[in-house]
Write a protein that holds these residues in place. Structure first.
Motif, PDB file in Angstrom:
ATOM      1  N   TYR A 169       5.130 -15.578  -4.764  1.00 24.35           N
ATOM      2  CA  TYR A 169       4.430 -14.323  -5.042  1.00 24.35           C
ATOM      3  C   TYR A 169       5.218 -13.149  -4.477  1.00 24.35           C
ATOM      4  O   TYR A 169       5.484 -12.157  -5.157  1.00 24.35           O
ATOM      5  CB  TYR A 169       3.017 -14.361  -4.450  1.00 24.35           C
ATOM      6  CG  TYR A 169       2.300 -13.046  -4.575  1.00 24.35           C
ATOM      7  CD1 TYR A 169       1.622 -12.720  -5.753  1.00 24.35           C
ATOM      8  CD2 TYR A 169       2.320 -12.108  -3.544  1.00 24.35           C
ATOM      9  CE1 TYR A 169       0.987 -11.500  -5.889  1.00 24.35           C
ATOM     10  CE2 TYR A 169       1.677 -10.897  -3.672  1.00 24.35           C
ATOM     11  CZ  TYR A 169       1.010 -10.595  -4.841  1.00 24.35           C
ATOM     12  OH  TYR A 169       0.387  -9.384  -4.981  1.00 24.35           O
ATOM     13  N   ILE A 170       5.620 -13.276  -3.198  1.00 26.82           N
ATOM     14  CA  ILE A 170       6.337 -12.180  -2.548  1.00 26.82           C
ATOM     15  C   ILE A 170       7.709 -11.989  -3.182  1.00 26.82           C
ATOM     16  O   ILE A 170       8.158 -10.850  -3.386  1.00 26.82           O
ATOM     17  CB  ILE A 170       6.447 -12.444  -1.030  1.00 26.82           C
ATOM     18  CG1 ILE A 170       5.053 -12.357  -0.399  1.00 26.82           C
ATOM     19  CG2 ILE A 170       7.380 -11.435  -0.369  1.00 26.82           C
ATOM     20  CD1 ILE A 170       5.007 -12.710   1.067  1.00 26.82           C
TER      21      ILE A 170
ATOM     22  N   PRO B  46      -3.163 -10.834  -0.948  1.00 28.11           N
ATOM     23  CA  PRO B  46      -1.956 -10.098  -0.529  1.00 28.11           C
ATOM     24  C   PRO B  46      -2.241  -9.069   0.569  1.00 28.11           C
ATOM     25  O   PRO B  46      -1.406  -8.845   1.437  1.00 28.11           O
ATOM     26  CB  PRO B  46      -1.522  -9.410  -1.818  1.00 28.11           C
ATOM     27  CG  PRO B  46      -2.089 -10.239  -2.914  1.00 28.11           C
ATOM     28  CD  PRO B  46      -3.370 -10.790  -2.394  1.00 28.11           C
TER      29      PRO B  46
ATOM     30  N   GLU C 186       8.612 -12.454  -6.231  1.00 30.07           N
ATOM     31  CA  GLU C 186       8.453 -11.723  -7.496  1.00 30.07           C
ATOM     32  C   GLU C 186       8.350 -10.215  -7.263  1.00 30.07           C
ATOM     33  O   GLU C 186       8.987  -9.413  -7.934  1.00 30.07           O
ATOM     34  CB  GLU C 186       7.176 -12.198  -8.180  1.00 30.07           C
ATOM     35  CG  GLU C 186       7.390 -12.616  -9.610  1.00 30.07           C
ATOM     36  CD  GLU C 186       6.140 -13.295 -10.163  1.00 30.07           C
ATOM     37  OE1 GLU C 186       5.019 -12.811  -9.869  1.00 30.07           O
ATOM     38  OE2 GLU C 186       6.287 -14.300 -10.875  1.00 30.07           O
ATOM     39  N   GLN C 187       7.506  -9.864  -6.289  1.00 30.53           N
ATOM     40  CA  GLN C 187       7.303  -8.448  -5.964  1.00 30.53           C
ATOM     41  C   GLN C 187       8.610  -7.779  -5.530  1.00 30.53           C
ATOM     42  O   GLN C 187       8.882  -6.640  -5.879  1.00 30.53           O
ATOM     43  CB  GLN C 187       6.304  -8.314  -4.808  1.00 30.53           C
ATOM     44  CG  GLN C 187       4.974  -8.992  -5.036  1.00 30.53           C
ATOM     45  CD  GLN C 187       4.037  -8.106  -5.827  1.00 30.53           C
ATOM     46  OE1 GLN C 187       3.901  -6.926  -5.509  1.00 30.53           O
ATOM     47  NE2 GLN C 187       3.432  -8.636  -6.859  1.00 30.53           N
TER      48      GLN C 187
ATOM     49  N   MET D  65       6.516  -4.414   1.778  1.00 34.60           N
ATOM     50  CA  MET D  65       7.241  -3.622   0.777  1.00 34.60           C
ATOM     51  C   MET D  65       7.714  -2.305   1.386  1.00 34.60           C
ATOM     52  O   MET D  65       8.841  -1.864   1.180  1.00 34.60           O
ATOM     53  CB  MET D  65       6.333  -3.334  -0.432  1.00 34.60           C
ATOM     54  CG  MET D  65       5.888  -4.581  -1.175  1.00 34.60           C
ATOM     55  SD  MET D  65       7.290  -5.559  -1.756  1.00 34.60           S
ATOM     56  CE  MET D  65       6.552  -7.183  -1.828  1.00 34.60           C
TER      57      MET D  65
ATOM     58  N   SER E 218      11.528  -7.372  -8.330  1.00 34.66           N
ATOM     59  CA  SER E 218      11.349  -6.246  -9.250  1.00 34.66           C
ATOM     60  C   SER E 218      11.844  -4.944  -8.617  1.00 34.66           C
ATOM     61  O   SER E 218      11.986  -3.930  -9.280  1.00 34.66           O
ATOM     62  CB  SER E 218       9.884  -6.125  -9.654  1.00 34.66           C
ATOM     63  OG  SER E 218       9.130  -5.735  -8.532  1.00 34.66           O
ATOM     64  N   ARG E 219      12.095  -4.974  -7.303  1.00 38.41           N
ATOM     65  CA  ARG E 219      12.651  -3.782  -6.649  1.00 38.41           C
ATOM     66  C   ARG E 219      14.141  -3.942  -6.342  1.00 38.41           C
ATOM     67  O   ARG E 219      14.704  -3.200  -5.549  1.00 38.41           O
ATOM     68  CB  ARG E 219      11.906  -3.521  -5.344  1.00 38.41           C
ATOM     69  CG  ARG E 219      10.453  -3.232  -5.602  1.00 38.41           C
ATOM     70  CD  ARG E 219       9.678  -3.135  -4.322  1.00 38.41           C
ATOM     71  NE  ARG E 219       8.271  -3.066  -4.675  1.00 38.41           N
ATOM     72  CZ  ARG E 219       7.392  -2.303  -4.076  1.00 38.41           C
ATOM     73  NH1 ARG E 219       7.762  -1.540  -3.076  1.00 38.41           N
ATOM     74  NH2 ARG E 219       6.155  -2.283  -4.453  1.00 38.41           N
TER      75      ARG E 219
ATOM     76  N   VAL F 213       1.275  -7.654   2.453  1.00 37.87           N
ATOM     77  CA  VAL F 213       2.372  -7.518   1.487  1.00 37.87           C
ATOM     78  C   VAL F 213       2.774  -6.051   1.302  1.00 37.87           C
ATOM     79  O   VAL F 213       3.964  -5.728   1.215  1.00 37.87           O
ATOM     80  CB  VAL F 213       1.995  -8.173   0.133  1.00 37.87           C
ATOM     81  CG1 VAL F 213       3.080  -7.917  -0.899  1.00 37.87           C
ATOM     82  CG2 VAL F 213       1.790  -9.669   0.300  1.00 37.87           C
ATOM     83  N   ASP F 214       1.790  -5.136   1.293  1.00 32.62           N
ATOM     84  CA  ASP F 214       2.089  -3.702   1.172  1.00 32.62           C
ATOM     85  C   ASP F 214       3.014  -3.248   2.296  1.00 32.62           C
ATOM     86  O   ASP F 214       3.989  -2.535   2.081  1.00 32.62           O
ATOM     87  CB  ASP F 214       0.799  -2.868   1.275  1.00 32.62           C
ATOM     88  CG  ASP F 214      -0.028  -2.980   0.008  1.00 32.62           C
ATOM     89  OD1 ASP F 214       0.409  -3.728  -0.897  1.00 32.62           O
ATOM     90  OD2 ASP F 214      -1.092  -2.345  -0.058  1.00 32.62           O
TER      91      ASP F 214
END
Lengths: 200, 200
Positions: A155-156, A119, A158-159, A128, A162-163, A124-125
């Protein structure tokens, strides 16, 4: 017996280009030396400038020689709609197709643990942070329909879910102009499973 | 919409290479930027050095960065046997085949009046001077078996024969490993006309 050292070096160096084997490298070197020295000189200058000058856009991570790319600077784009792609060439393909008015985020790769791409490597950070900063409401995952591209998309997704961000995936199915007879089974199965009701 | 100016320039410059269209130029640019910047920098340096540094051998006209090429400087070669070829790549091909111990003369082209290539452009004067200077006894014409290559061979042969030099032409016929069934008519006719008696 071979060519003189400088010509041999040129042939070897040309092989760093993808799809160029020993025979085509030799042909390229001969063509430049025989007929296009000015073209060769110009290629040398532009190569040097690009290798040192091209960095990444501070927002979407695509290649650019400026701090922020033209697309991210544009005031006409909808900043609340973000399309996630693997490479800068994908951005170009979507832009050329037309019809998308949001912004992009370029992963510069895909998740591939075997090659050491996690990631962090695909930013990915940063994605976000961008989603939060620009108050993005929908993220379209437009990674390639390969095993790694799918894994990256999920994967992304899912991240982001959750937001509380809406995440969508581009449609997969039979390409326009394609003939069913020649389409692979996986694509056909996708096209059937993803069928849409024709509204009357 | 397109890539940033510097990347567009890089893609355009790469198209000076033979056989590289817009799509492969884009792929090459992306590959260098994504994965091989050092390779790109090195290619730039070698290109610049080669475009400015590679000249022609003062004797045989092949490409070299020295005044005289390695082959012409070699003391092991028979200077009275001269093989005339169209390009430096032809020299390499003959050397790699082995068995030839003479010197070369590289025309750097072939007679082609339509493209403005006359005897002067392919260095016929220089060839005549070399033949006299090195007291060459036999000149082998190894130009390509094309219309222009044949015309070049016969033009040069005429000039040399009037000076009492033996001129030969490389044999044309069925290539080793070739199957008669798949050989073109012109080559077969050549092979029949050029048949040799099998000595007992």
């Amino acid at each position: 017996m071979s060519f003189s050292p400088l010509i041999e070096q040129l042939i070897t160096s040309l092989r760093c280009l993808p799809g160029v084997g020993p025979k085509s490298a030799q042909r390229m070197a001969m063509q430049l030396l025989e007929r296009d020295r000015d073209g060769g000189r110009q290629l040398s200058e532009v190569l040097a400038a690009a290798m040192d000058g091209v960095g990444r856009c501070s927002q979407c991570r695509t290649f650019t020689e400026q701090d922020t790319c033209q697309l991210c600077l544009s005031v006409k784009r909808n900043r609340q709609l973000l399309c996630v792609v693997e490479t800068p060439a994908d951005v170009l393909a979507i832009e050329q197709a037309g019809g998308f008015n949001g912004c992009y985020f370029v992963l510069m790769g895909r998740l591939s643990p075997i090659d050491g791409v996690g990631p962090e490597q695909i930013g990915v950070d940063k994605l976000m942070a961008l989603v939060q900063e620009q108050q993005v409401t929908e993220v379209i995952m437009a990674t390639n329909p390969t095993v790694e591209g799918e894994a990256t998309a999920y994967y992304i997704a899912e991240q982001l879910q959750s937001r509380g961000v809406i995440v969508s995936r581009i449609a997969h199915g039979v390409p326009l102009g394609g003939e069913l007879e020649y389409i692979d089974g996986g694509t056909l199965a996708h096209a059937l499973a993803g069928r849409k009701v024709i509204e009357s």
